[in-house]
Motif scaffolding. Sequence first.
Motif, mmCIF file in Angstrom:
data_model
loop_
_atom_site.group_PDB
_atom_site.id
_atom_site.type_symbol
_atom_site.label_atom_id
_atom_site.label_comp_id
_atom_site.label_asym_id
_atom_site.label_seq_id
_atom_site.Cartn_x
_atom_site.Cartn_y
_atom_site.Cartn_z
ATOM 1 N N LEU A 330 7.785 55.655 -86.308
ATOM 2 C CA LEU A 330 6.891 56.786 -86.062
ATOM 3 C C LEU A 330 5.568 56.619 -86.787
ATOM 4 N N VAL A 340 9.042 64.088 -79.082
ATOM 5 C CA VAL A 340 9.979 63.265 -79.849
ATOM 6 C C VAL A 340 11.289 64.039 -79.936
ATOM 7 N N ALA A 359 6.934 62.210 -87.742
ATOM 8 C CA ALA A 359 7.031 62.747 -86.383
ATOM 9 C C ALA A 359 5.785 63.545 -86.032
ATOM 10 N N PHE A 369 8.628 68.421 -81.186
ATOM 11 C CA PHE A 369 9.661 67.674 -81.904
ATOM 12 C C PHE A 369 10.935 68.500 -81.805
#
Length: 435
Positions: A330, A340, A359, A369
């Motif tokens: 990442l 993600v 992230a 995320f």
Amino acid sequence: MAQTELTLDEALEVAARAHRVGDLPVAEALYGRILEAAPDHVGALHLYGLLEHGRGRHREALRLIRQAVEHAPGAAGLHSDLGNVLFELDRPDLAVQAYEEAIRLAPEGVAARNNLGVALRVLRLPEAAEGVYREAIAIDPKHRDAWDNLGRLLAGSGRIVEAIACHARALELEPSNAATRRHLIAAYGATGEHHKALPILQDWLREEPGSETARHLLAAISGENVPDRASDAYVANLFDAFAATFDHKLARLDYRAPELVAEAVAASQEAGTTGLAILDAGCGTGLCGPSLRPFADRLIGIDLSRKMLERAAARGCYDGLEAAELTAFLEARASAYDLVVSADTLCYFGRLDAVCRAAAAALRPGGRFVFSVEETESGDGFTLQGHGRYGHTRAYVEKVLAETGLIRLETRSAALRMERGEPVHGLVLTAMRSL
């Protein structure tokens, strides 16, 4: 001096010897030459099939061993090996038929019974599997693998005390077997008898000071020297070991993390959203892949286990797969993704700040995320649990998100799976990088 020509059987002996010592190019060349001369040579078909099976080329192995079976249908060993290949090809139903035929031809066959038990358990037939394991043990009470498999079956249904007895017997038979040690340690962890697990771990580390598995489990059982996250080697070794049965194992556990994460992804996107750049972080065998594909222009999966990635590739829904450590991957991809996703991966992280910060950096503005963690109400933010996974408190996870530049959109409580007859409680979180 005139060169002496080898007979086919002599050539097979040379090929088998090369095969045993790992000289696969020589073995393959000789098996091929034998089959050029005698296409129906059962021994060459069989051993060449095993060579291909060992390489992971299971479909070619299936073709060769099936051909061998056609020419020697009364050979129990051929049917047993055919079952092994079918099992690797995710056909436990056909593997059962092959193992049963092997047992019919050789009623005292213990290995075929043990493998039959594994296939029956995968097919969610625990009573039949237990009966087969007990038959194998009755024939050969010193068959360690059958004792271990019976113990795992019993532990999975909550019969922990019986499981401990099975694994303890397996350990008597092979005191240095790492898998047996792990099973017994896990069983003692389930009963809270950590004082019984500690000597096993200490013996293990004396014999294998470099064992990442033993070191990690010792921290989990003792609560001392707890790492901030599981090591790469621990995670890779763990998942490589059961990649072949991973999906079936999780089906038995009513594993819901990928489904729950997929639901959270769908809820976070507008209807009809497509064209996203998506990272499946810790993709494993690709269980999230089919649910993510409709949203994706490009879907990438990463995992530490190469064997799991082989399984993910077979699903055919990823544009790229890579063996990589999550945080470093990442960090090297600033603003690369719209989404993600991480299902049941962060349970191998204790501290979450570094991975969440990475992230956030890898997301584009407004990117999501979505991830799951196992929930605990004890410990200072996170706890390394006796089974080797980390549990996190809701307050800690939400605090980390806020501190790493992610806006929490939703936290959902859910049972991620069943384990030893009890639900494993977790959290599914959706966060967003600010616009």
